[in-house]
Write a protein that holds these residues in place. Structure first.
Motif, PDB file in Angstrom:
ATOM      1  N   ASN A  52     -11.835 -23.897   7.366  1.00  0.00           N
ATOM      2  CA  ASN A  52     -12.084 -23.729   5.940  1.00  0.00           C
ATOM      3  C   ASN A  52     -13.219 -22.735   5.709  1.00  0.00           C
ATOM      4  OD1 ASN A  52     -14.330 -25.293   6.581  1.00  0.00           O
ATOM      5  ND2 ASN A  52     -14.268 -26.393   4.632  1.00  0.00           N
ATOM      6  N   SER A  57     -14.521 -27.673   8.414  1.00  0.00           N
ATOM      7  CA  SER A  57     -13.250 -28.340   8.717  1.00  0.00           C
ATOM      8  C   SER A  57     -12.356 -27.407   9.509  1.00  0.00           C
ATOM      9  CB  SER A  57     -12.526 -28.724   7.425  1.00  0.00           C
ATOM     10  OG  SER A  57     -13.259 -29.688   6.716  1.00  0.00           O
ATOM     11  N   THR A  58     -11.718 -27.968  10.517  1.00  0.00           N
ATOM     12  CA  THR A  58     -10.790 -27.200  11.341  1.00  0.00           C
ATOM     13  C   THR A  58      -9.534 -28.028  11.606  1.00  0.00           C
ATOM     14  OG1 THR A  58     -11.830 -28.005  13.380  1.00  0.00           O
ATOM     15  CG2 THR A  58     -12.600 -25.890  12.510  1.00  0.00           C
ATOM     16  N   TYR A  59      -8.482 -27.327  11.990  1.00  0.00           N
ATOM     17  CA  TYR A  59      -7.220 -28.001  12.308  1.00  0.00           C
ATOM     18  C   TYR A  59      -6.502 -27.184  13.363  1.00  0.00           C
ATOM     19  CZ  TYR A  59      -2.866 -30.558  11.646  1.00  0.00           C
ATOM     20  OH  TYR A  59      -1.760 -31.337  11.841  1.00  0.00           O
ATOM     21  N   ASN A 103     -10.180 -23.889   1.035  1.00  0.00           N
ATOM     22  CA  ASN A 103     -10.246 -25.214   1.657  1.00  0.00           C
ATOM     23  C   ASN A 103      -8.937 -25.677   2.257  1.00  0.00           C
ATOM     24  OD1 ASN A 103     -12.803 -26.454   1.772  1.00  0.00           O
ATOM     25  ND2 ASN A 103     -12.828 -26.578  -0.461  1.00  0.00           N
ATOM     26  N   LEU A 105      -6.255 -25.960   4.911  1.00  0.00           N
ATOM     27  CA  LEU A 105      -6.055 -25.725   6.348  1.00  0.00           C
ATOM     28  C   LEU A 105      -4.551 -25.639   6.560  1.00  0.00           C
ATOM     29  CD1 LEU A 105      -8.719 -28.175   7.793  1.00  0.00           C
ATOM     30  CD2 LEU A 105      -8.929 -25.731   7.363  1.00  0.00           C
TER      31      LEU A 105
END
Length: 125
Positions: A52, A57-59, A103, A105
């Motif tokens: 993000n 935040s990561t995915y 924001n 992902l």
């Protein structure tokens, strides 16, 4: 408008590491979510990882979880993909992409607004 330029690809042996970089033009880089995708001939472009706008935040795709790490440096307008324990099946052209909302992902390539030209990663067995 955002222009993205990837670098860092190359030839590496199985088990090796590479770090891809993607430098963005423009002053709005820090507001974008960023993603990495990869493509091999005969297949659709595949989601690899996303981060993000803040980096908080990561995915990851299941296929790379635990081996790849996405990160960003907003001061340098750069997103990175650290790739460890590389396998022959990781061989592909890797693309970075920017997504305006910041924001999301997103794993769907259609969610992304801007794309780089790609960098080749080849993992030899």
């Amino acid at each position: 408008q955002v222009q993205l330029v990837e670098s860092g690809g190359g030839l590496v042996q199985t088990g090796g590491s590479l770090r891809l970089s993607c430098v963005a033009s423009g002053r709005t880089f820090s507001s974008y979510a960023m993603g990495w995708f990869r493509h091999t001939p005969g297949k659709e472009r595949e989601f690899v990882a996303a981060i993000n706008w803040s980096g908080g935040s990561t995915y990851y795709a299941d296929s790379v979880k635990g081996r790849f790490t996405i990160s960003r440096d907003n001061a340098k307008n750069t997103v990175y993909l650290q790739m460890n324990s590389l396998k022959p099946e990781d061989t592909a052209v890797y693309y970075c992409a920017a997504e305006r909302s910041g924001n999301k992902l997103a794993t769907n390539r259609r969610s992304y607004d801007y794309w780089g030209q790609g960098t080749q990663v080849t993992v030899s067995s």
